[in-house]
Motif scaffolding. Sequence first.
Motif, PDB file in Angstrom:
ATOM      1  N   ASN A   5       0.830  -1.202   0.000  1.00  0.00           N
ATOM      2  CA  ASN A   5       0.000   0.000   0.000  1.00  0.00           C
ATOM      3  C   ASN A   5       0.864   1.252   0.000  1.00  0.00           C
ATOM      4  OD1 ASN A   5      -2.256  -1.605   0.156  1.00  0.00           O
ATOM      5  ND2 ASN A   5      -2.316  -1.564   2.368  1.00  0.00           N
ATOM      6  N   ALA A  35      -5.223  -0.882   4.799  1.00  0.00           N
ATOM      7  CA  ALA A  35      -5.350   0.321   3.972  1.00  0.00           C
ATOM      8  C   ALA A  35      -4.869   1.546   4.749  1.00  0.00           C
ATOM      9  CB  ALA A  35      -6.794   0.511   3.535  1.00  0.00           C
ATOM     10  N   PRO A  37      -5.241   5.374   5.679  1.00  0.00           N
ATOM     11  CA  PRO A  37      -6.246   6.441   5.622  1.00  0.00           C
ATOM     12  C   PRO A  37      -5.665   7.741   5.083  1.00  0.00           C
ATOM     13  CG  PRO A  37      -5.605   6.033   7.889  1.00  0.00           C
ATOM     14  CD  PRO A  37      -4.885   5.027   7.043  1.00  0.00           C
ATOM     15  N   SER A  38      -6.494   8.522   4.404  1.00  0.00           N
ATOM     16  CA  SER A  38      -6.088   9.818   3.878  1.00  0.00           C
ATOM     17  C   SER A  38      -6.180  10.867   4.983  1.00  0.00           C
ATOM     18  CB  SER A  38      -6.994  10.214   2.723  1.00  0.00           C
ATOM     19  OG  SER A  38      -6.799  11.556   2.367  1.00  0.00           O
ATOM     20  N   SER A  42     -12.310  11.187   3.882  1.00  0.00           N
ATOM     21  CA  SER A  42     -12.573   9.816   4.326  1.00  0.00           C
ATOM     22  C   SER A  42     -12.401   8.810   3.192  1.00  0.00           C
ATOM     23  CB  SER A  42     -13.978   9.721   4.902  1.00  0.00           C
ATOM     24  OG  SER A  42     -14.923  10.049   3.916  1.00  0.00           O
ATOM     25  N   TYR A  44      -9.356   5.840   1.556  1.00  0.00           N
ATOM     26  CA  TYR A  44      -8.240   4.996   1.962  1.00  0.00           C
ATOM     27  C   TYR A  44      -7.439   4.623   0.727  1.00  0.00           C
ATOM     28  CZ  TYR A  44     -10.752   4.774   6.308  1.00  0.00           C
ATOM     29  OH  TYR A  44     -11.380   5.121   7.465  1.00  0.00           O
ATOM     30  N   ASP A 117     -13.197   4.807  10.047  1.00  0.00           N
ATOM     31  CA  ASP A 117     -12.529   4.532  11.321  1.00  0.00           C
ATOM     32  C   ASP A 117     -13.359   5.157  12.428  1.00  0.00           C
ATOM     33  OD1 ASP A 117     -10.360   3.145  10.308  1.00  0.00           O
ATOM     34  OD2 ASP A 117      -9.134   4.936  10.076  1.00  0.00           O
ATOM     35  N   ARG A 122     -11.159   0.103  12.465  1.00  0.00           N
ATOM     36  CA  ARG A 122     -11.703   0.107  11.111  1.00  0.00           C
ATOM     37  C   ARG A 122     -13.072  -0.559  11.119  1.00  0.00           C
ATOM     38  NH1 ARG A 122      -7.869   0.761   7.047  1.00  0.00           N
ATOM     39  NH2 ARG A 122      -7.223   2.276   8.562  1.00  0.00           N
TER      40      ARG A 122
END
Length: 156
Positions: A5, A35, A37-38, A42, A44, A117, A122
Amino acid sequence: MNLDNTPCTRPPEDWGLDPLFWVSAKLFIGDFHLAIPSDLTSVYFIGNQHIVRSVEIVGIVVSVSTRSLKLTEYLVDDGTGIILCAEFTTPEEQSDPETRYSHPLGETVLIEGRLSDFRNERQVIIRSIKSIDPNQETLGWLERLALRDNLASPYI
């Protein structure tokens, strides 16, 4: 085999160019736990800069918890991990609890929803949940294995 990832380096305006951004990602629960998170919104990041908002999982219900009239929580296991799935009820279901259906333990389900989240855990906010034939779970595994190969290359 774990996915490598990496966060997306493209500006958010270009995220919609990735086809995975617009569909429910069919991956294993273990992949969703890994994954990234950004920081902006919201979404991923999975695989080589792919953006995921919505997911589709197939698994077996291993726990059902009705928190209130508004929330039912399912723990779903697909063999690679367990994830919490939260189903919020509609106002009609809240006023008449008899119309509310809860999936029993051991049932094979297909869940589509939004990845999020909550309290550093998650989870999936359920958009739709339906019972499926256990043979469809095997088909789901084959689909997910085939789709994982596409995540190694970037979308552009």
